[in-house]
Design a protein around this motif. Structure first.
Motif, PDB file in Angstrom:
ATOM      1  N   LEU A 410      37.727 -36.910  13.946  1.00  0.00           N
ATOM      2  CA  LEU A 410      36.704 -35.881  14.079  1.00  0.00           C
ATOM      3  C   LEU A 410      35.453 -36.205  13.270  1.00  0.00           C
ATOM      4  O   LEU A 410      34.367 -35.720  13.577  1.00  0.00           O
ATOM      5  CB  LEU A 410      37.274 -34.526  13.647  1.00  0.00           C
ATOM      6  CG  LEU A 410      38.443 -34.020  14.501  1.00  0.00           C
ATOM      7  CD1 LEU A 410      39.006 -32.732  13.911  1.00  0.00           C
ATOM      8  CD2 LEU A 410      38.017 -33.811  15.949  1.00  0.00           C
ATOM      9  N   LEU A 411      35.597 -37.038  12.254  1.00  0.00           N
ATOM     10  CA  LEU A 411      34.449 -37.456  11.455  1.00  0.00           C
ATOM     11  C   LEU A 411      33.737 -38.673  12.020  1.00  0.00           C
ATOM     12  O   LEU A 411      32.528 -38.825  11.824  1.00  0.00           O
ATOM     13  CB  LEU A 411      34.894 -37.768  10.023  1.00  0.00           C
ATOM     14  CG  LEU A 411      35.262 -36.600   9.123  1.00  0.00           C
ATOM     15  CD1 LEU A 411      36.009 -37.093   7.886  1.00  0.00           C
ATOM     16  CD2 LEU A 411      34.010 -35.827   8.707  1.00  0.00           C
ATOM     17  N   LEU A 412      34.465 -39.558  12.732  1.00  0.00           N
ATOM     18  CA  LEU A 412      33.930 -40.879  13.058  1.00  0.00           C
ATOM     19  C   LEU A 412      33.820 -41.183  14.541  1.00  0.00           C
ATOM     20  O   LEU A 412      33.118 -42.139  14.914  1.00  0.00           O
ATOM     21  CB  LEU A 412      34.807 -41.966  12.406  1.00  0.00           C
ATOM     22  CG  LEU A 412      34.945 -41.902  10.883  1.00  0.00           C
ATOM     23  CD1 LEU A 412      35.911 -42.986  10.399  1.00  0.00           C
ATOM     24  CD2 LEU A 412      33.588 -42.061  10.203  1.00  0.00           C
ATOM     25  N   ASP A 413      34.495 -40.458  15.390  1.00  0.00           N
ATOM     26  CA  ASP A 413      34.498 -40.814  16.806  1.00  0.00           C
ATOM     27  C   ASP A 413      33.185 -40.405  17.473  1.00  0.00           C
ATOM     28  O   ASP A 413      32.670 -39.311  17.238  1.00  0.00           O
ATOM     29  CB  ASP A 413      35.660 -40.117  17.514  1.00  0.00           C
ATOM     30  CG  ASP A 413      35.996 -40.781  18.833  1.00  0.00           C
ATOM     31  OD1 ASP A 413      35.204 -40.640  19.781  1.00  0.00           O
ATOM     32  OD2 ASP A 413      37.053 -41.431  18.909  1.00  0.00           O
ATOM     33  N   PRO A 414      32.609 -41.277  18.310  1.00  0.00           N
ATOM     34  CA  PRO A 414      31.354 -40.931  18.996  1.00  0.00           C
ATOM     35  C   PRO A 414      31.457 -39.679  19.855  1.00  0.00           C
ATOM     36  O   PRO A 414      30.441 -39.053  20.161  1.00  0.00           O
ATOM     37  CB  PRO A 414      31.061 -42.171  19.843  1.00  0.00           C
ATOM     38  CG  PRO A 414      31.758 -43.291  19.137  1.00  0.00           C
ATOM     39  CD  PRO A 414      32.996 -42.676  18.565  1.00  0.00           C
ATOM     40  N   ARG A 415      32.684 -39.318  20.279  1.00  0.00           N
ATOM     41  CA  ARG A 415      32.859 -38.127  21.118  1.00  0.00           C
ATOM     42  C   ARG A 415      32.972 -36.838  20.315  1.00  0.00           C
ATOM     43  O   ARG A 415      32.935 -35.740  20.889  1.00  0.00           O
ATOM     44  CB  ARG A 415      34.110 -38.291  21.988  1.00  0.00           C
ATOM     45  CG  ARG A 415      34.034 -39.410  22.998  1.00  0.00           C
ATOM     46  CD  ARG A 415      35.425 -39.736  23.524  1.00  0.00           C
ATOM     47  NE  ARG A 415      36.266 -40.352  22.503  1.00  0.00           N
ATOM     48  CZ  ARG A 415      37.557 -40.626  22.653  1.00  0.00           C
ATOM     49  NH1 ARG A 415      38.160 -40.323  23.784  1.00  0.00           N
ATOM     50  NH2 ARG A 415      38.249 -41.194  21.682  1.00  0.00           N
ATOM     51  N   ALA A 416      33.133 -36.929  19.002  1.00  0.00           N
ATOM     52  CA  ALA A 416      33.347 -35.745  18.177  1.00  0.00           C
ATOM     53  C   ALA A 416      32.072 -34.912  18.077  1.00  0.00           C
ATOM     54  O   ALA A 416      30.970 -35.445  17.945  1.00  0.00           O
ATOM     55  CB  ALA A 416      33.817 -36.154  16.785  1.00  0.00           C
ATOM     56  N   ARG A 417      32.224 -33.600  18.125  1.00  0.00           N
ATOM     57  CA  ARG A 417      31.071 -32.699  18.104  1.00  0.00           C
ATOM     58  C   ARG A 417      30.323 -32.718  16.782  1.00  0.00           C
ATOM     59  O   ARG A 417      29.109 -32.530  16.744  1.00  0.00           O
ATOM     60  CB  ARG A 417      31.523 -31.262  18.392  1.00  0.00           C
ATOM     61  CG  ARG A 417      32.069 -31.026  19.780  1.00  0.00           C
ATOM     62  CD  ARG A 417      32.517 -29.581  19.954  1.00  0.00           C
ATOM     63  NE  ARG A 417      33.672 -29.257  19.112  1.00  0.00           N
ATOM     64  CZ  ARG A 417      34.181 -28.032  18.980  1.00  0.00           C
ATOM     65  NH1 ARG A 417      33.618 -27.016  19.625  1.00  0.00           N
ATOM     66  NH2 ARG A 417      35.238 -27.812  18.217  1.00  0.00           N
TER      67      ARG A 417
END
Length: 439
Positions: A410-417
């Motif tokens: 949730l901190l690092l993924d390009p898809r995370a808001r």
């Protein structure tokens, strides 16, 4: 007239220890330790300075069972951080002098929003009542449960009567980036104390013509929460708190299903404490108490209104403590199972949706085996990763097979808001990196 409006006075009388008249002033030696709110009969909230004096007197009055008139409890106050303006963020701990091998640790976070003071008052009273309880039931409770209380996690907001911190941060939207010193103080407690249950206290105001009950509750809705933790959180919210409040005289309902025009904060947003705490392997619950008068008596008497708001929070808090004592083995086992599963690595990660709203297209996919950071990306993400206890290898590889693996995504993924850095995903062996359009 609504049922809860007709039963307000009866409910106030039924809530043990809630003063219906101004409480006498008292100090730590022999007298009753009381809050400013109690001394004024609920007409004015306890000030930050009065809270400091109250906690000092409480610790002096209840160092342990050797002091006559107090229960078998230890009370400590530890500074875990400071606000933007230098005010202390203190953690109050109430623990038995004897305990089971693994007591259930229950954390009450009592005032993330500074203009929602009833939860803070309830927590201050709860600490004193637990420390002073000499009954066999009180002793047994503190043998099984350690109570952790952040009575004033937003001291600047409490002093000013504002929702946000002095820097304008909504603290209950800062549990991913943890950019504010107040959020870092809460995170420190979550990281170091590892509470099994997190109980978040709030208040709400809706228009007079809205059919919302005077108390609301909710569990973590984020889809990444371990199923056993979600199940116990629902049991706590719906079966325990949702039963205790009506038994005390107040109707209660699920937050987000309360008849309000729009759902505010009742979703799977990982920045909210109830979701963030569950992702950190805890049973979690939100309790909201309405600030609008529910009777003509409350409209005429601000003190009665204030005391009812505090009493409702106390009923919910006591329900949480009862479940902690009665279901301790199931709770600690669920927390342990959730952490062990995370250590093995997850199969799927969700970046949107909730347990009542399906994740959107592109918002769910295979959990990468790791994330790769460049030095520049690591510099921007380092503080948040450290606050969440995310392990980062010397080569800046962040494996997801770790207790904080979901938060790493949730901190690092390009898809995370609400990502703080856009890292490169490293797929697991035998898989390929998913393309957003294919999800």
């Amino acid at each position: 007239m609504r049922l809860w409006a007709t039963r307000t006075v009866l409910a106030m009388a039924l809530v043990a220890g809630v003063a219906l008249a101004p409480a006498p002033a008292g100090g730590g030696r022999g007298g009753r330790v009381s809050t400013g709110f109690e001394r004024r009969g609920g007409t004015v909230w306890t000030t930050v300075a009065e809270e400091r004096d109250y906690l000092r007197d409480l610790v002096a009055a209840a160092p342990g069972p050797e002091r006559a008139g107090w229960g078998a409890a230890r009370v400590t106050v530890t500074r875990v951080g400071t606000s933007a303006r230098g005010r202390a963020v203190d953690l109050i701990t109430v623990a038995g002098t004897r305990s089971v091998p693994e007591p259930v640790r229950v954390l009450f976070v009592c005032g993330q929003h500074g203009d929602e003071p009833a939860g803070r008052e309830a927590c201050l009273k709860l600490v004193r009542d637990l420390a002073a309880d000499r009954s066999p039931a009180g002793r047994r409770l503190l043998e099984r449960v350690t109570v952790l209380v952040l009575a004033t996690p937003n001291p600047d907001g409490s002093a000013a009567g504002t929702r946000a911190t002095a820097e304008g941060v909504d603290l209950n939207r800062d549990h991913v980036a943890v950019g504010s010193p107040e959020a870092r103080a809460i995170r420190r407690v979550l990281r170091e104390a590892r509470p099994h249950i997190v109980h978040d206290l709030h208040e709400f105001t809706v228009p007079a013509d809205t059919a919302a009950p005077p108390a609301l509750y909710l569990w973590p809705r984020n889809l990444n929460v371990a199923p056993e933790l979600r199940s116990l959180s629902i049991e706590l919210a719906r079966d325990r708190i949702g039963t205790a409040l009506p038994a005390a005289g107040w109707a209660a309902g699920v937050y987000g299903e309360d008849g309000t025009a729009r759902q505010l904060g009742g979703d799977g947003d990982e920045r909210l404490l109830r979701n963030a705490a569950a992702l950190d392997h805890a049973v979690a619950v939100l309790v909201e108490v309405g600030t609008r008068p529910v009777s003509a008596l409350e409209r005429a008497d601000p003190g009665l209104l204030g005391r009812r708001r505090v009493a409702a929070h106390l009923v919910a808090a006591q329900a949480t403590l009862r479940m902690a004592a009665e279901r301790g083995d199931a709770i600690t086992a669920a927390v342990r199972t959730s952490r062990e599963r995370a250590e093995r690595g997850g199969e799927v990660v969700y970046f949107d949706g909730a347990d009542n709203v399906p994740a959107g297209r592109g918002a769910v996919g295979p959990m990468p085996c790791a994330y790769r950071l460049t030095p520049d990306l690591y510099a921007s993400a380092r503080a948040a990763l450290a606050e969440h206890g995310v392990r980062v290898q010397p080569d800046l590889r962040v494996p997801t097979a770790q207790p904080a693996g979901v938060m790493a995504a949730l901190l690092l993924d390009p898809r995370a808001r609400f990502a703080v850095a856009m890292a490169t995903t490293e797929p697991c062996a035998g898989t390929s990196a998913p393309h957003a359009d294919a999800l």
